[in-house]
Write an enzyme that holds these catalytic residues in place. Structure first.
Site, PDB file in Angstrom:
ATOM      1  N   ASN A 232      -0.784   4.584  -0.237  1.00 38.59           N
ATOM      2  CA  ASN A 232      -1.543   5.807   0.112  1.00 38.59           C
ATOM      3  C   ASN A 232      -2.227   5.681   1.478  1.00 38.59           C
ATOM      4  O   ASN A 232      -3.151   6.427   1.788  1.00 38.59           O
ATOM      5  CB  ASN A 232      -2.570   6.124  -0.985  1.00 38.59           C
ATOM      6  CG  ASN A 232      -3.617   5.027  -1.109  1.00 38.59           C
ATOM      7  OD1 ASN A 232      -3.469   3.942  -0.526  1.00 38.59           O
ATOM      8  ND2 ASN A 232      -4.682   5.292  -1.850  1.00 38.59           N
TER       9      ASN A 232
ATOM     10  N   GLU B 208      -6.780 -21.223 -15.976  1.00 37.77           N
ATOM     11  CA  GLU B 208      -7.070 -21.941 -14.725  1.00 37.77           C
ATOM     12  C   GLU B 208      -8.086 -23.011 -15.057  1.00 37.77           C
ATOM     13  O   GLU B 208      -9.175 -22.708 -15.552  1.00 37.77           O
ATOM     14  CB  GLU B 208      -7.645 -20.999 -13.665  1.00 37.77           C
ATOM     15  CG  GLU B 208      -7.944 -21.720 -12.356  1.00 37.77           C
ATOM     16  CD  GLU B 208      -8.820 -20.930 -11.413  1.00 37.77           C
ATOM     17  OE1 GLU B 208      -9.612 -20.107 -11.882  1.00 37.77           O
ATOM     18  OE2 GLU B 208      -8.706 -21.135 -10.187  1.00 37.77           O
TER      19      GLU B 208
ATOM     20  N   ASP C 112      -4.620 -10.941 -15.069  1.00 29.55           N
ATOM     21  CA  ASP C 112      -5.667 -11.904 -14.734  1.00 29.55           C
ATOM     22  C   ASP C 112      -6.978 -11.398 -15.343  1.00 29.55           C
ATOM     23  O   ASP C 112      -7.400 -10.272 -15.050  1.00 29.55           O
ATOM     24  CB  ASP C 112      -5.805 -11.985 -13.204  1.00 29.55           C
ATOM     25  CG  ASP C 112      -6.489 -13.256 -12.746  1.00 29.55           C
ATOM     26  OD1 ASP C 112      -6.149 -13.732 -11.643  1.00 29.55           O
ATOM     27  OD2 ASP C 112      -7.353 -13.773 -13.491  1.00 29.55           O
TER      28      ASP C 112
ATOM     29  N   ASP D 219      -9.172 -16.835 -15.753  1.00 25.70           N
ATOM     30  CA  ASP D 219      -9.888 -17.363 -14.588  1.00 25.70           C
ATOM     31  C   ASP D 219     -10.919 -18.420 -15.017  1.00 25.70           C
ATOM     32  O   ASP D 219     -11.698 -18.183 -15.935  1.00 25.70           O
ATOM     33  CB  ASP D 219     -10.612 -16.183 -13.911  1.00 25.70           C
ATOM     34  CG  ASP D 219     -11.177 -16.539 -12.569  1.00 25.70           C
ATOM     35  OD1 ASP D 219     -10.393 -16.910 -11.687  1.00 25.70           O
ATOM     36  OD2 ASP D 219     -12.406 -16.480 -12.419  1.00 25.70           O
TER      37      ASP D 219
ATOM     38  N   HIS E  66      -3.480 -17.410  -4.704  1.00 22.27           N
ATOM     39  CA  HIS E  66      -4.298 -16.594  -3.799  1.00 22.27           C
ATOM     40  C   HIS E  66      -5.506 -17.353  -3.254  1.00 22.27           C
ATOM     41  O   HIS E  66      -6.244 -16.832  -2.406  1.00 22.27           O
ATOM     42  CB  HIS E  66      -4.752 -15.336  -4.539  1.00 22.27           C
ATOM     43  CG  HIS E  66      -5.626 -15.664  -5.694  1.00 22.27           C
ATOM     44  ND1 HIS E  66      -5.159 -16.311  -6.839  1.00 22.27           N
ATOM     45  CD2 HIS E  66      -6.940 -15.497  -5.885  1.00 22.27           C
ATOM     46  CE1 HIS E  66      -6.158 -16.504  -7.667  1.00 22.27           C
ATOM     47  NE2 HIS E  66      -7.254 -16.026  -7.125  1.00 22.27           N
ATOM     48  N   ASP E  67      -5.727 -18.558  -3.799  1.00 19.72           N
ATOM     49  CA  ASP E  67      -6.870 -19.366  -3.332  1.00 19.72           C
ATOM     50  C   ASP E  67      -6.428 -20.492  -2.400  1.00 19.72           C
ATOM     51  O   ASP E  67      -7.286 -21.217  -1.871  1.00 19.72           O
ATOM     52  CB  ASP E  67      -7.562 -20.047  -4.525  1.00 19.72           C
ATOM     53  CG  ASP E  67      -8.266 -19.071  -5.437  1.00 19.72           C
ATOM     54  OD1 ASP E  67      -8.339 -19.361  -6.647  1.00 19.72           O
ATOM     55  OD2 ASP E  67      -8.725 -18.015  -4.955  1.00 19.72           O
TER      56      ASP E  67
ATOM     57  N   ASP F 161      -1.785  -1.346  -3.749  1.00 21.90           N
ATOM     58  CA  ASP F 161      -2.135  -0.614  -4.971  1.00 21.90           C
ATOM     59  C   ASP F 161      -1.016  -0.721  -6.011  1.00 21.90           C
ATOM     60  O   ASP F 161       0.070  -1.242  -5.733  1.00 21.90           O
ATOM     61  CB  ASP F 161      -2.436   0.849  -4.637  1.00 21.90           C
ATOM     62  CG  ASP F 161      -1.416   1.441  -3.655  1.00 21.90           C
ATOM     63  OD1 ASP F 161      -1.834   1.899  -2.572  1.00 21.90           O
ATOM     64  OD2 ASP F 161      -0.209   1.366  -3.960  1.00 21.90           O
TER      65      ASP F 161
ATOM     66  N   ASP G  69      -4.336   3.642   2.797  1.00 24.06           N
ATOM     67  CA  ASP G  69      -5.729   3.199   3.002  1.00 24.06           C
ATOM     68  C   ASP G  69      -5.789   1.724   3.421  1.00 24.06           C
ATOM     69  O   ASP G  69      -6.867   1.146   3.518  1.00 24.06           O
ATOM     70  CB  ASP G  69      -6.573   3.455   1.743  1.00 24.06           C
ATOM     71  CG  ASP G  69      -6.110   2.601   0.551  1.00 24.06           C
ATOM     72  OD1 ASP G  69      -6.742   2.699  -0.518  1.00 24.06           O
ATOM     73  OD2 ASP G  69      -5.119   1.849   0.697  1.00 24.06           O
TER      74      ASP G  69
ATOM     75  N   ASP H 252       0.864  -1.195   0.000  1.00 30.89           N
ATOM     76  CA  ASP H 252       0.000   0.000   0.000  1.00 30.89           C
ATOM     77  C   ASP H 252       0.895   1.238   0.000  1.00 30.89           C
ATOM     78  O   ASP H 252       1.914   1.273   0.694  1.00 30.89           O
ATOM     79  CB  ASP H 252      -0.877  -0.030   1.260  1.00 30.89           C
ATOM     80  CG  ASP H 252      -1.681   1.264   1.447  1.00 30.89           C
ATOM     81  OD1 ASP H 252      -1.981   1.613   2.598  1.00 30.89           O
ATOM     82  OD2 ASP H 252      -1.973   1.925   0.422  1.00 30.89           O
TER      83      ASP H 252
HETATM   84  O1  TEU Z   1     -11.063 -19.706  -8.656  1.00 26.85           O
HETATM   85  C1  TEU Z   1     -11.852 -20.750  -9.160  1.00 26.85           C
HETATM   86  C2  TEU Z   1     -12.156 -21.697  -8.110  1.00 26.85           C
HETATM   87  O2  TEU Z   1     -12.882 -22.620  -8.338  1.00 26.85           O
HETATM   88  C3  TEU Z   1     -11.527 -21.512  -6.767  1.00 26.85           C
HETATM   89  O3  TEU Z   1     -12.048 -20.278  -6.283  1.00 26.85           O
HETATM   90  C4  TEU Z   1     -11.924 -22.594  -5.848  1.00 26.85           C
HETATM   91  O4  TEU Z   1     -13.157 -23.106  -6.241  1.00 26.85           O
HETATM   92  C5  TEU Z   1     -12.111 -22.004  -4.485  1.00 26.85           C
HETATM   93  O5  TEU Z   1     -10.822 -21.554  -4.108  1.00 26.85           O
HETATM   94  C6  TEU Z   1     -12.704 -23.011  -3.583  1.00 26.85           C
HETATM   95  O6  TEU Z   1     -11.760 -23.942  -3.248  1.00 26.85           O
HETATM   96  C7  TEU Z   1     -11.051 -18.555  -9.468  1.00 26.85           C
HETATM   97  C8  TEU Z   1     -10.254 -17.495  -8.742  1.00 26.85           C
HETATM   98  O7  TEU Z   1      -8.908 -17.942  -8.611  1.00 26.85           O
HETATM   99  C9  TEU Z   1     -10.900 -17.269  -7.402  1.00 26.85           C
HETATM  100  O8  TEU Z   1     -10.140 -16.359  -6.614  1.00 26.85           O
HETATM  101  C10 TEU Z   1     -12.291 -16.713  -7.641  1.00 26.85           C
HETATM  102  O9  TEU Z   1     -12.965 -16.616  -6.401  1.00 26.85           O
HETATM  103  C11 TEU Z   1     -13.104 -17.649  -8.552  1.00 26.85           C
HETATM  104  O10 TEU Z   1     -12.382 -18.098  -9.681  1.00 26.85           O
HETATM  105  C12 TEU Z   1     -14.303 -16.903  -9.112  1.00 26.85           C
HETATM  106  O11 TEU Z   1     -13.826 -15.929 -10.013  1.00 26.85           O
HETATM  107 CA    CA Z   2      -3.648   1.770  -1.185  1.00 29.58          CA
END
Ligand code: TEU
Ligand code: CA
Length: 574
Positions: free
Chosen positions: A57, A275, A132, A233, A349-350, A63, A59, A55
Site C-alpha cells: 500500500n 526461543e 510468533d 519468544d 531477524h536478530d 504488510d 507506506d 509492501d
Molecule cells: O529476542 C530475545 C533476545 O534476547 C534477543 O533480542 C537478543 O538478546 C538481542 O538480539 C541482543 O543480542 C527476542 C526477539 O527475537 C527479539 O527480536 C526481541 O527484541 C526480544 O525477544 C524481546 O521480545
Molecule cells: Ca504497507
C-alpha cells in the site's frame, strides 16, 4: 573438487550423476501429513519479518497482503511453513515484540481478514503459518498494564512483577537486554516493575495463574483461526525469579511449559519452537521430548555466541572458531538423536546475515560461500529455518547511525559513546552485529527499492539489490535460490536427512567441516571448506563410488576449492 571415482556403481559418467539422480527420483513435491506429530522432521521453515518483506500500500512498511502476494515464490522455493514475526497490535517500540493486543492484527500490517486470507492461501500451497507469540512480556500500552498501574488493588496489577521501593535504588542490579536497569519506578504506586527488555515491555508474571490462563486462551484463539504452529519468544524466561536475578531456566520453567503444552497445544500436528538463549543439550531433551510433553523443538544459540569474545557482549567480535562450531553442532546432533529434535538456523531477524558473518560476501565468493553454509546446515538432523533473503545470499549493510531503526542499536550506541568508545569502534560493531542487518527490505528485483515498496522504505534498501534479488535468482539455474530449492527437495526425498546418525569427521581441522549421516540403507557425506583457500582433501574410501547429490561448483578438481561444498550419497545394496 572431491576426488571420487569418475562414475557410479553402474559406471555412469560422473557428469551424468546429478541429472541421473534427479531423473531417477523425480522430485514430486512431497506433501507432509500435518495432522501427525513430527511432520516437521522432514519440513523446512521460512522466517518472514513482515515489516521488511513486501509492501503493497505504498507506506514503506511490509504488510500481510504483501506476504500473500509472494506465496507462489515461497511455494517455488519448496518450504513447508512460515514463521511470521509478530503482526499483532503493537506500538512498535521493539518492532512488534511489544504487543498491546494479542488478538488483533496491527493496522500497519492489515486486517484480521488479511490474516485469515493468508492462512487459507498458504494452506492451499501446503504451507503452514507458524505465528510468533511473545508471552514473556507485553507492551506497556496493553490494557493489562494500563489497568495495573492504576493501583495495587487493581485485578490486573499482579499480571506484572512489582517491588516496593523508594524510586532511588532498584530492587537489585539486574540489567535490561536493551540497556539500563531491568527495573522502572512508578511513583504513583511507590513501586518498581520488572522488564527484561525495553522499559515499554513489562514482563508478565507467570506465577499468576490468571496470566497463564489468558495466554493459553490467546493461543487457542489463533489455533481456531487455522494457525498450525507457534514460535515462542524468549520462552526460557517465563520461569524467571527476578529477586534472585534468574531470568532464563528458572525453577518453574518446565512446569509451565508442560502446562502450556497440555492447555494450549492439544493438536498433535502443532509445530512449536521455543526461543531459548539459555538452552543446553540436556535441557533441550526436556523441551523437545518426543512425547510432546513440552514443545517440538527449540532455537538454541550456543553456536551463535562463538564468534564473540568470551565474557563480552555480542558487539565484541572475534573470528569464528570453526573447531568449536563443529563441536557444538556435534554435541547437539548426537545429544538429541532419537531423544529430542533440533532446529537448524544461522540467520534470523536478530542476527547479522550469515554470508557476511561466517561466509565471504565479496563479489568473488558470496554465492559459493552462501551455498557452502547452506550445505553445512541442511545436511544435519533437525528442522532447517531459512530467514527471508538468506536464499538469495543477501548481505549485511553499512548505514550511518541516524539511518538505523533498532532500539538495541541506538541504546548500545549511546551507552558505548558514554563509556568513551570511538564512533568508528561503535559503528564497526553495529555494522558487524546490529539486528538491522537482517531487517533491510527483501530484495525482489533490481528496480527502485528492490520492488519492496513504491513508497519510502522504513529502513534503507541495500544498494546491492541491483545484483542480489529474487528476480535474478529465479532466472539463474546456478543461483543460491535454486541451490536452496534442491536442498529442500533432498530433505523430503531421502530418509537419511531425517533419520541419519551424525558423525563428525576431522574434528580438529580448522578449515574443513565434514560429517556423515548414516542409516541402515543410506549414507550421506557432507563436506564444506570454510576458507578462501584451496585445500587438500580425500573422500573417505566408502564414498569413493557415491553419487553427488549437490555441489556448489560446476566442475570437479582435486581437493577442495575456496568455500567448496558437496553432499555425497550412496545406498546399501541389500
Ligand atoms: O529476542 C530475545 C533476545 O534476547 C534477543 O533480542 C537478543 O538478546 C538481542 O538480539 C541482543 O543480542 C527476542 C526477539 O527475537 C527479539 O527480536 C526481541 O527484541 C526480544 O525477544 C524481546 O521480545
Ligand atoms: Ca504497507
Amino acid at each position: 573438487m572431491l576426488r571420487i571415482a569418475m562414475g557410479d556403481r553402474k559406471g555412469r559418467p560422473y557428469a551424468g550423476h546429478l541429472q541421473y539422480f534427479f531423473k531417477e527420483k523425480t522430485m514430486a513435491k512431497v506433501i507432509l501429513n500435518k495432522q501427525k506429530r513430527g511432520w516437521w522432521k522432514s519440513a523446512v521453515f521460512y522466517q518472514i519479518y513482515p515489516k521488511s518483506f513486501q509492501d503493497t500500500n505504498g507506506d514503506g512498511i511490509g504488510d500481510l497482503r504483501g506476504v500473500i502476494s509472494r506465496l507462489d515464490y515461497l511455494a517455488e522455493l519448496g518450504i513447508d511453513g512460515i514463521w511470521m514475526s509478530p503482526v499483532c497490535q503493537s506500538p512498535q517500540v521493539d518492532n512488534g515484540y511489544d504487543i498491546s493486543d494479542y488478538r488483533a492484527v496491527d493496522p500497519m500490517f492489515g486486517t484480521m481478514e488479511d490474516m485469515e486470507t493468508l492462512i487459507a492461501e498458504a494452506k492451499k500451497r501446503g504451507i503452514s503459518i507458524i505465528l510468533d507469540l511473545v508471552l514473556n512480556h507485553c507492551s506497556d500500552q496493553h490494557i493489562w498494564f494500563k489497568e495495573a498501574i492504576t493501583g495495587k488493588d487493581n485485578p490486573y496489577h499482579d499480571y506484572f512483577i512489582w517491588r516496593d521501593g523508594d524510586g532511588v535504588t532498584p530492587p537489585n542490579d539486574m540489567r535490561a537486554t536493551f540497556g539500563g536497569s531491568a527495573w522502572t519506578y512508578v511513583p504513583q504506586l511507590g513501586q518498581w516493575y520488572f522488564h527484561q527488555f525495553a522499559v515499554e515491555q513489562p514482563d508478565l508474571n507467570w506465577d499468576n495463574p490468571m496470566v497463564r490462563r489468558e495466554l493459553y486462551s490467546t493461543i487457542r484463539f489463533w489455533v481456531q483461526k487455522g494457525v498450525e504452529g507457534f514460535r515462542l519468544d524468549v520462552i526460557d524466561q517465563i520461569g524467571k525469579d527476578a529477586d534472585k536475578g534468574i531470568t532464563n531456566n528458572g525453577p518453574r520453567l518446565h512446569e509451565f511449559l508442560r502446562e502450556l503444552s497440555r492447555e494450549a497445544f492439544q493438536e498433535e500436528g502443532l509445530a512449536t519452537v521455543g526461543e531459548a538463549w539459555g538452552a543446553d543439550v540436556e535441557r533441550a531433551k526436556l523441551y523437545s521430548a518426543p512425547d510432546g510433553s513440552e514443545l517440538s523443538m527449540v532455537f538454541q544459540f550456543q553456536h551463535i555466541g562463538l564468534d564473540q569474545q568470551p565474557g563480552k557482549d555480542k558487539w565484541d567480535t572475534r573470528p569464528l572458531p570453526l573447531v568449536q562450531l563443529k563441536e557444538v553442532y556435534r554435541s547437539w546432533q548426537q545429544g538429541l538423536h532419537n531423544v529430542g529434535w533440533n532446529s537448524l538456523f544461522m540467520n534470523n531477524h536478530d542476527l547479522p546475515r550469515i554470508v557476511s558473518r561466517w561466509g565471504n560476501d565479496s563479489e568473488e565468493f558470496r554465492v559459493v560461500s552462501a551455498k557452502m553454509l547452506a550445505t553445512m546446515l541442511h545436511g544435519m538432523e533437525g528442522t532447517p529455518y531459512i530467514y527471508q533473503g538468506e536464499e538469495l545470499g543477501m548481505t549485511n549493510i553499512k548505514l550511518p547511525i541516524e539511518a538505523y531503526a533498532d532500539i538495541e542499536i541506538h541504546n548500545m550506541y549511546n551507552e558505548r559513546a558514554a563509556k568513551g568508545y570511538t564512533k568508528e569502534e561503535v559503528m564497526e560493531s553495529i555494522w558487524a552485529r546490529g539486528r538491522d542487518n537482517a531487517r533491510t527490505p527483501m530484495q525482489w528485483n533490481a528496480g527502485e527499492n528492490a520492488g519492496f515498496t513504491t513508497g519510502k522504505p522504513w529502513l534503507p534498501v541495500n544498494p546491492n539489490h541491483t545484483g542480489i534479488n529474487a528476480e535474478a535468482a529465479l532466472s539463474d539455474p546456478d543461483s543460491v535460490f535454486h541451490y536452496y530449492q534442491k536442498l529442500i527437495e533432498l530433505r523430503k526425498t531421502l530418509e537419511v536427512f531425517r533419520d541419519g546418525e551424525f558423525t563428525l569427521l576431522l574434528p580438529k581441522d580448522e578449515k574443513i567441516f565434514a560429517y556423515t549421516r548414516d542409516t541402515k540403507k543410506g549414507h550421506l557425506l557432507v563436506v564444506c571448506n570454510f576458507t578462501a583457500e584451496t585445500l587438500p582433501y580425500e573422500v573417505p574410501e566408502t564414498f569413493r563410488n557415491s553419487r553427488l547429490l549437490i555441489h556448489n561448483y560446476k566442475t570437479t578438481a582435486p581437493g577442495l576449492r575456496p568455500y567448496e561444498a558437496a553432499m555425497l550419497y550412496y545406498e546399501e545394496q541389500f
